[in-house]
Each structure stands twice: as C-alpha cells, then as structure tokens.
Scaffold this motif. Structure first.
Motif, mmCIF file in Angstrom:
data_model
loop_
_atom_site.group_PDB
_atom_site.id
_atom_site.type_symbol
_atom_site.label_atom_id
_atom_site.label_comp_id
_atom_site.label_asym_id
_atom_site.label_seq_id
_atom_site.Cartn_x
_atom_site.Cartn_y
_atom_site.Cartn_z
ATOM 1 N N GLU A 16 0.819 -1.207 0.000
ATOM 2 C CA GLU A 16 0.000 0.000 0.000
ATOM 3 C C GLU A 16 0.855 1.260 0.000
ATOM 4 O OE1 GLU A 16 -3.297 0.023 -0.382
ATOM 5 O OE2 GLU A 16 -3.153 -2.159 -0.539
ATOM 6 N N PHE A 17 1.926 1.249 0.788
ATOM 7 C CA PHE A 17 2.780 2.435 0.846
ATOM 8 C C PHE A 17 3.550 2.634 -0.449
ATOM 9 C CE2 PHE A 17 2.182 2.261 5.477
ATOM 10 C CZ PHE A 17 2.017 3.610 5.733
ATOM 11 N N ARG A 18 3.946 1.566 -1.108
ATOM 12 C CA ARG A 18 4.625 1.713 -2.392
ATOM 13 C C ARG A 18 3.680 2.259 -3.456
ATOM 14 N NH1 ARG A 18 7.074 -3.312 -1.045
ATOM 15 N NH2 ARG A 18 5.486 -4.387 -2.286
ATOM 16 N N GLU A 19 2.450 1.792 -3.435
ATOM 17 C CA GLU A 19 1.495 2.190 -4.462
ATOM 18 C C GLU A 19 0.952 3.588 -4.235
ATOM 19 O OE1 GLU A 19 -2.555 0.427 -6.645
ATOM 20 O OE2 GLU A 19 -1.407 -0.778 -5.199
ATOM 21 N N TYR A 20 0.816 4.000 -2.978
ATOM 22 C CA TYR A 20 0.246 5.313 -2.662
ATOM 23 C C TYR A 20 1.258 6.175 -1.903
ATOM 24 C CZ TYR A 20 -4.206 3.139 -3.903
ATOM 25 O OH TYR A 20 -5.223 2.498 -4.574
ATOM 26 N N LYS A 21 2.521 6.096 -2.274
ATOM 27 C CA LYS A 21 3.561 6.824 -1.546
ATOM 28 C C LYS A 21 3.425 8.343 -1.710
ATOM 29 C CE LYS A 21 6.878 6.191 -5.319
ATOM 30 N NZ LYS A 21 8.208 5.606 -5.665
ATOM 31 N N THR A 22 2.834 8.786 -2.813
ATOM 32 C CA THR A 22 2.701 10.234 -3.019
ATOM 33 C C THR A 22 1.812 10.868 -1.955
ATOM 34 O OG1 THR A 22 3.021 10.008 -5.398
ATOM 35 C CG2 THR A 22 1.959 12.034 -4.612
ATOM 36 N N SER A 23 0.625 10.292 -1.740
ATOM 37 C CA SER A 23 -0.316 10.875 -0.778
ATOM 38 C C SER A 23 0.029 10.506 0.660
ATOM 39 C CB SER A 23 -1.740 10.422 -1.096
ATOM 40 O OG SER A 23 -1.833 9.010 -1.055
ATOM 41 N N LEU A 24 0.601 9.332 0.880
ATOM 42 C CA LEU A 24 0.861 8.872 2.243
ATOM 43 C C LEU A 24 2.209 9.321 2.785
ATOM 44 C CD1 LEU A 24 -0.490 5.202 1.983
ATOM 45 C CD2 LEU A 24 -1.677 7.234 2.808
ATOM 46 N N PHE A 25 3.146 9.650 1.903
ATOM 47 C CA PHE A 25 4.493 9.978 2.381
ATOM 48 C C PHE A 25 4.976 11.340 1.884
ATOM 49 C CE2 PHE A 25 9.159 9.725 2.137
ATOM 50 C CZ PHE A 25 9.449 9.463 3.460
ATOM 51 N N TRP A 26 4.915 11.561 0.569
ATOM 52 C CA TRP A 26 5.487 12.792 0.031
ATOM 53 C C TRP A 26 4.616 14.011 0.279
ATOM 54 C CZ3 TRP A 26 10.339 12.942 -0.669
ATOM 55 C CH2 TRP A 26 11.050 11.823 -1.125
ATOM 56 N N THR A 27 3.313 13.847 0.311
ATOM 57 C CA THR A 27 2.437 14.999 0.550
ATOM 58 C C THR A 27 2.713 15.690 1.886
ATOM 59 O OG1 THR A 27 0.679 14.120 -0.866
ATOM 60 C CG2 THR A 27 0.041 15.750 0.790
ATOM 61 N N PRO A 28 2.792 14.962 3.022
ATOM 62 C CA PRO A 28 3.094 15.667 4.277
ATOM 63 C C PRO A 28 4.478 16.283 4.301
ATOM 64 C CG PRO A 28 3.139 13.290 4.605
ATOM 65 C CD PRO A 28 2.555 13.529 3.250
ATOM 66 N N ILE A 29 5.445 15.647 3.646
ATOM 67 C CA ILE A 29 6.792 16.200 3.631
ATOM 68 C C ILE A 29 6.819 17.521 2.861
ATOM 69 C CG2 ILE A 29 9.132 15.857 2.748
ATOM 70 C CD1 ILE A 29 8.928 12.952 3.439
ATOM 71 N N VAL A 30 6.206 17.533 1.678
ATOM 72 C CA VAL A 30 6.180 18.761 0.882
ATOM 73 C C VAL A 30 5.420 19.862 1.612
ATOM 74 C CG1 VAL A 30 5.323 19.772 -1.264
ATOM 75 C CG2 VAL A 30 6.429 17.531 -1.303
ATOM 76 N N GLY A 177 -2.814 21.095 13.104
ATOM 77 C CA GLY A 177 -4.151 21.001 12.525
ATOM 78 C C GLY A 177 -4.143 21.063 11.007
ATOM 79 N N ILE A 178 -3.217 21.846 10.431
ATOM 80 C CA ILE A 178 -3.113 21.912 8.973
ATOM 81 C C ILE A 178 -2.746 20.549 8.406
ATOM 82 C CG2 ILE A 178 -1.816 22.925 7.058
ATOM 83 C CD1 ILE A 178 -1.549 25.460 8.732
ATOM 84 N N LEU A 179 -1.772 19.886 9.027
ATOM 85 C CA LEU A 179 -1.370 18.562 8.544
ATOM 86 C C LEU A 179 -2.466 17.530 8.784
ATOM 87 C CD1 LEU A 179 2.406 18.428 9.522
ATOM 88 C CD2 LEU A 179 1.419 18.570 7.247
ATOM 89 N N LEU A 180 -3.217 17.668 9.882
ATOM 90 C CA LEU A 180 -4.330 16.747 10.123
ATOM 91 C C LEU A 180 -5.393 16.885 9.036
ATOM 92 C CD1 LEU A 180 -5.105 16.721 13.961
ATOM 93 C CD2 LEU A 180 -4.199 14.879 12.552
ATOM 94 N N LEU A 181 -5.671 18.110 8.634
ATOM 95 C CA LEU A 181 -6.659 18.326 7.573
ATOM 96 C C LEU A 181 -6.209 17.668 6.277
ATOM 97 C CD1 LEU A 181 -9.255 19.678 6.603
ATOM 98 C CD2 LEU A 181 -7.910 21.746 6.143
ATOM 99 N N ILE A 182 -4.947 17.835 5.935
ATOM 100 C CA ILE A 182 -4.420 17.207 4.722
ATOM 101 C C ILE A 182 -4.441 15.694 4.854
ATOM 102 C CG2 ILE A 182 -2.367 16.976 3.272
ATOM 103 C CD1 ILE A 182 -1.685 19.850 3.982
ATOM 104 N N LEU A 183 -4.125 15.176 6.051
ATOM 105 C CA LEU A 183 -4.167 13.735 6.284
ATOM 106 C C LEU A 183 -5.554 13.174 6.011
ATOM 107 C CD1 LEU A 183 -3.285 10.964 7.486
ATOM 108 C CD2 LEU A 183 -3.767 11.937 9.745
#
Length: 388
Positions: A16-30, A177-183
């Motif tokens: 799951e993390f490999r397939e959705y790494k953009t939304s699950l990993f890179w989005t919060p970092i960016v 809270g901003i990161l929670l909303l994006i999550l």
C-alpha cells in the motif's frame, strides 16, 4: 502459521505504501517544507513581523499588555509618528526613551487612563530617527495589537489564563491542525480509490492468486488509513513544530529578548509530543465507521465511489427528516465525522482529547457498524459481478 500471516499482512502494508507513496508519504513532507520556508521567509527575509509573528507576540506578551494598539511609521525623510490608539492597563509600559520631537501625545481612549510617549529633546531629528530604527528594527511601518485577538479568544469561551506556561502550544497546534486536515483529505481519497482501482485495473486478479485472504487485503487498507498514515503525518508534524520553535527563538532574538525565557518558557514540550498521539487515538475510535463505510463504497461502486459514499447518507438524512421529522442519522454521522464546533470536536483537539467526555455507547455502536461495513467490503471484493 500466525507468524506467516503476520508476514503476509506486513507485505500488504508495504504494498500500500509503495502504491500510494505520493499521498501517504510525500504529501506531508512537501507541505511541511512549504510551511517551514514561509515562516523562515517571514522572519529572516522580510525584515518585519508578519501575521504569524504578530500572533506569536500576542501569545508571548499577553500578560500586562491588554488592549494596546501601537502603530509606528518612519518616513523616508526622517519624519516619525507613533500613535497609541488605546490603553486600558494603567500599569502597562510598552515604550520609553523614544524621541519624537514635535509629535503631540494622542487623546486618551474612552474610560482609559492618559498614556504619554516619553520624548527626548536632546539630539537632532536624524538622531531620533536612527534610535527608532535601531530599537524597532522591523520595517518602515509596524503595528502591534496584542489585545484584540485575546478578547476574541475569551469571547469564544477559551480559558487562556489557565495555560500555565504553554501559551505557544496553541500556535503550534494550528500547524498540526493543517497537517491533520491534509491527512484526512488524502485518507478519504485513498479509501475511496483503493478497492475500486484494484477492480478497475484488474490487479485484484493478481492478488487473488497470492496466498492472502480477502480479509487481510481489506484490513491492510483500513489499517494504513487509520493508523499507519497518521503516524507518519504526526511524526512530520512534530518535526515541523520543533522547526517552528527554533524560528520563534530566532524571531525573539532579533527583538533583543531572551529566546529561552520568552519562547521555551511558554511551551509544554511533553504535551507537544503526547497530545497529537492521544488525540489521534480518540479520533481513530470515532472515525473508524466512516473509514469502513468509505471502503465499502469503494468496493461497491461501478463508476464513482464518492457518489456511492455520500448519496445514501444524504438520502437517509433527508428521508428521515421528511417522514419521521427526526435527526437520528444526521446526529450519528456528525458524532463520527471529523469536524470542529463550539461544543464538539472530532479529529482536531487543541490540548489532547477529553477522555472523560467520550460517549462509550456511540463509540461501541460505531465500531459495530465499522465491522459490518468491513465485512460487506470483503464480501463484495470476493463476489463483485464485474469479475464473474
């Protein structure tokens, strides 16, 4: 056998993390990098106190400076003007030793004591302007109002006088809270698309050929959205908040104040670390039925998982209101859907959750509904008609 099943489940999580790494990993970092750069620019590059800085100062300098509005303007030709709009604290001393020859003191506000700006007569106008620039090294125009926001906070019912040395936790919680909303936005998109995309691209056939059960596949997606992804977002949020603390200290040091006393002394670091974790634990209990329903809609939808998720809920709420003139379904949904209101909050907690106020019956019924929805998603994944 249990060890083998655990290994299979971990493999599914990794998939799951490999397939959705953009939304699950890179989005919060960016997102964290962008927020950090904006704050760094406002402190270092803009050479002024920004909106964020004003809020920080309001929290740090709240005691003894209620309802003061000071506006400072230094013209290019050396003309100065300092205006005190309102002062209601007779013991407050905000300015002293600032020379402003020829500028009369402002009239006192209604029901407020007279406030005078001390004027130094010695030195030329140019010297006075240089002293002002040195003492107020922000920009050519600067406004400071520490009382207005506090009045709004108090009118909203928040007791900020009981923060006891963690005033800046309020500001840092906004970052979280901003990161929670994006999550939550990325989690909704992930849940709605996961089972639907498996059927759409026929990758479900590959996973059916692997030695994993449908329950393992569905639960892996549910656990990723409910637990694994939030842990990543919370870890990144904590790093971002610590970066903000360092930038606050830089901001205060530019004002020739002690950053450890002004900033560190107003942060409860234990609460800063534990509140996001405990807050999400309660959130997970409350939003579990919502996430399970989204998975069920993803497994059921032929074309639009989003419409499949929201249409039945809206129809039930409207039909109940028309036929029975009640709001049972709407109230049940609101108790588990992420929101913030004057009386309740789900998903967003300022200082961690209030476990004593938790409605155990609502939580238990929500978990039962989540189990039923997950069972329905498993059955649909195994018997979806497109593949028969």
């Amino acid at each position: 056998m249990p060890a083998n099943q655990t290994s299979q489940f971990i493999t599914l999580l990794q998939r799951e993390f490999r397939e959705y790494k953009t939304s699950l990993f890179w989005t919060p970092i960016v997102t964290a990098v962008v927020l950090a750069v904006l704050m760094l620019g406002s402190v270092v590059l803009a050479n002024r106190i920004s909106v964020i800085g004003d809020t920080i100062l309001e929290a740090m300098m709240r005691k003894g400076t209620d309802n003061v509005n000071i506006s400072i303007s230094i013209g290019e030709d050396g003309e100065k003007e300092i205006t005190v709009v309102e002062v209601t604290d007779p013991d407050a001393v905000l300015l002293s030793g600032v020379g402003i020859p020829g500028v009369p003191p402002p009239p006192p506000a209604a029901d407020a004591p007279q406030y005078r700006v001390i004027v130094e007569e010695d030195g030329t106008d140019s010297d006075a302007a240089d002293r002002i620039r040195e003492q107020w090294n922000f920009s050519r125009e600067w406004t400071f109002n520490p009382g207005g926001d506090r009045r709004r906070m108090e009118e909203g019912g928040d007791d900020f006088d009981d923060l006891n040395g963690r005033e800046l936790n309020v500001i840092l919680s906004v970052v979280h809270g901003i990161l929670l909303l994006i999550l939550m936005l990325t989690s909704v998109n992930y849940l709605l698309s996961s089972l639907y995309d498996d059927r759409k691209d026929r990758s479900v056939l590959f996973w059916r050929s692997m030695p994993v059960t449908e329950w393992q596949t569905v639960l892996s997606k549910f656990v990723v959205a409910l637990l694994c992804a939030p842990l990543i977002y919370i870890a990144i949020s904590l790093l971002l908040q610590l970066a903000y603390v360092l930038l606050m200290m830089l901001l205060v040091s530019r004002m020739d104040q002690d950053p450890f006393e002004v900033v560190v002394g107003n942060i409860d670091f234990l609460a800063l670390m534990l509140d996001p974790i405990s807050g999400w634990l309660m959130t997970a209990l409350l939003i579990a039925p919502v996430y399970a329903w989204l998975l069920f809609a993803s497994a059921l939808a032929r074309r639009s998982p989003f419409l499949m998720a929201v249409t039945p809920v809206i129809a039930l709420v409207v039909a109940e209101g028309i036929i029975f003139r009640s709001e049972i379904v709407g109230d049940a949904v609101s108790r588990h859907f992420p929101h913030v209101s004057d009386s309740t909050a789900v998903g967003f907690y300022l200082f961690g959750p209030d476990w004593m106020a938790l409605d155990l019956l609502s939580v238990a019924s929500g978990l039962v509904f989540a189990a039923i929805a997950l069972a329905g998603a498993v059955w649909l994944r195994a018997h979806r008609w497109e593949l028969n």
